[in-house]
Design an enzyme around this catalytic site. Structure first.
Site, PDB file in Angstrom:
ATOM      1  N   ASP A  43       0.856  -1.182   0.000  1.00  0.00           N
ATOM      2  CA  ASP A  43       0.000   0.000   0.000  1.00  0.00           C
ATOM      3  C   ASP A  43       0.895   1.236   0.000  1.00  0.00           C
ATOM      4  OD1 ASP A  43      -1.760   2.057   0.450  1.00  0.00           O
ATOM      5  OD2 ASP A  43      -2.805   1.090   2.118  1.00  0.00           O
ATOM      6  N   ARG A  46      -0.303   4.507   1.813  1.00  0.00           N
ATOM      7  CA  ARG A  46      -0.054   4.462   3.249  1.00  0.00           C
ATOM      8  C   ARG A  46       1.403   4.709   3.586  1.00  0.00           C
ATOM      9  NH1 ARG A  46       2.839   0.441   5.758  1.00  0.00           N
ATOM     10  NH2 ARG A  46       2.385   0.023   7.960  1.00  0.00           N
ATOM     11  N   GLU A 144     -10.144  -2.538  15.606  1.00  0.00           N
ATOM     12  CA  GLU A 144      -8.987  -3.176  16.247  1.00  0.00           C
ATOM     13  C   GLU A 144      -8.547  -2.472  17.514  1.00  0.00           C
ATOM     14  OE1 GLU A 144      -5.698  -4.415  13.781  1.00  0.00           O
ATOM     15  OE2 GLU A 144      -7.008  -4.737  12.064  1.00  0.00           O
TER      16      GLU A 144
END
Length: 357
Positions: A43, A46, A144
């Protein structure tokens, strides 16, 4: 595959109930698997955002002590050393910590980066830090609940006026259409008659209802968005409290940008890396997971509604959303959405966001 989907793929490896004492061990075992980190490193949106911020604002890093919370493979720690950090404490609870040590050694940074395999809550650093860097964000930003450990690290280790990266996070919401998925699901049940001579078209409404019970993690595009997204929550990571993140509530009101079918709502987030220069000017690098930009491994968090509604341009879609941590397992989320379209009756739906949905 998002980080969340890798957890789903491995869910049948967890021993006992997902709510029992072994569930946390299972959570960290997931992050010991290379595939999760492969997905994150692939990614580029990111990883480049972190690299760009650390390098662009290297003056905020040079000669400073840094804590990397949830260090994974150690890449952010190494970015910080490349930008001139004096010392980095890379804290990683999973067994990936051992692999990080090998990567850091291979890059000649073992003297500057200490890898500490432990929970943040159990970790004592030998000194306070100037900067905390962390890639803690989950799907829909809060999934999370890694932010619990991040805020613990902030309160234990960060010097007064120290820097949190990302500095500010925002959660966005927008109404969406997904006629392609609607037709795809319908055709699955319509095709049973053609393939097997048994009519199962009556199953489609039930199948759609099942889809509407959970938050779905998929990739959307700008074409799916029915109205300009709104910020439903904004968090200053230097001051936010755990209670602020445990219970997020917001009203919303959207004006449809055109005619279409409202199939549900999508959430995504942005994360800003801020520094102040010349004591006043604010400069930022912003990581966005918006459907208007390149997809990321977080994808988009979609909540479908049981009864899609046709909307015309400027029709008002209003209501409120509540996002809370699950009472039984705090890494999961519960979502409650109340909505009214034009003058139609108000409706309410509830969703779960867990590893099994």
């Amino acid at each position: 595959m998002s980080k969340r989907r890798r957890v789903q793929d491995l869910s049948d490896e967890a021993e006992g109930s997902i709510f029992d004492a072994k569930s946390e061990k299972f959570y960290f075992n997931v992050y010991s698997d290379a595939s999760v980190h492969e997905r994150m490193l692939e990614d580029m949106t990111r990883t480049k955002a972190y690299q760009d911020a650390i390098f662009k604002f290297s003056d905020a890093i040079k000669g400073k002590v840094v804590a990397d919370v949830g260090a994974g493979t150690g890449i952010l720690s190494m970015f910080c050393i490349q930008a001139g950090a004096k010392k980095v404490y890379a804290v990683e609870a999973s067994d990936m910590a051992e692999q990080a040590r090998g990567v850091i050694k291979a890059n000649g940074m073992s003297e500057q980066i200490d890898v500490m395999q432990c929970l943040v809550e159990d970790c004592d650093l030998p000194e306070m830090v100037d900067v905390i860097v962390s890639e803690w964000m989950g799907c829909m930003l809060l999934y999370e609940s890694m932010w619990v450990s991040l805020l613990c690290a902030r309160d234990k280790w960060l010097k007064p006026n120290g820097l949190m990266w990302p500095s500010v996070t925002e959660l966005h919401l927008a109404p969406i259409t997904n006629e392609g998925l609607w037709q795809e699901k319908k055709e699955i049940w319509d095709s049973v008659n053609e393939n097997y001579g048994v009519n199962m078209s009556s199953m489609f409404p039930f199948a759609w209802t099942c889809l509407c019970r959970s938050v779905n993690i998929i990739v959307l595009s700008a074409e799916n968005v029915l109205a300009r997204g709104h910020v439903i929550a904004k968090f200053d990571m230097a001051t936010v409290k755990i209670s602020d993140l445990e219970h997020v509530k917001s009203d919303f009101s959207f004006a449809s940008m055109g005619r279409g079918v409202l199939h549900g709502f999508a959430a995504w987030f942005t994360a800003a890396f801020d520094v102040r220069q010349n004591d006043s000017e604010l400069n930022s690098v912003v990581l966005t997971t918006s459907p208007y930009n390149e997809p990321t491994h977080w994808e988009h968090s979609v909540m479908y509604i049981e009864h899609p509604v046709t909307v015309d341009q400027d029709d008002i879609i209003s209501g409120n959303i509540k996002i809370t941590t699950n009472k039984k397992y705090s890494r999961w989320l519960d979502v409650q959405l109340t909505c009214r379209v034009k003058d139609n009756p108000e409706f309410e739906q509830k969703y779960t966001m867990n590893d099994l949905s």
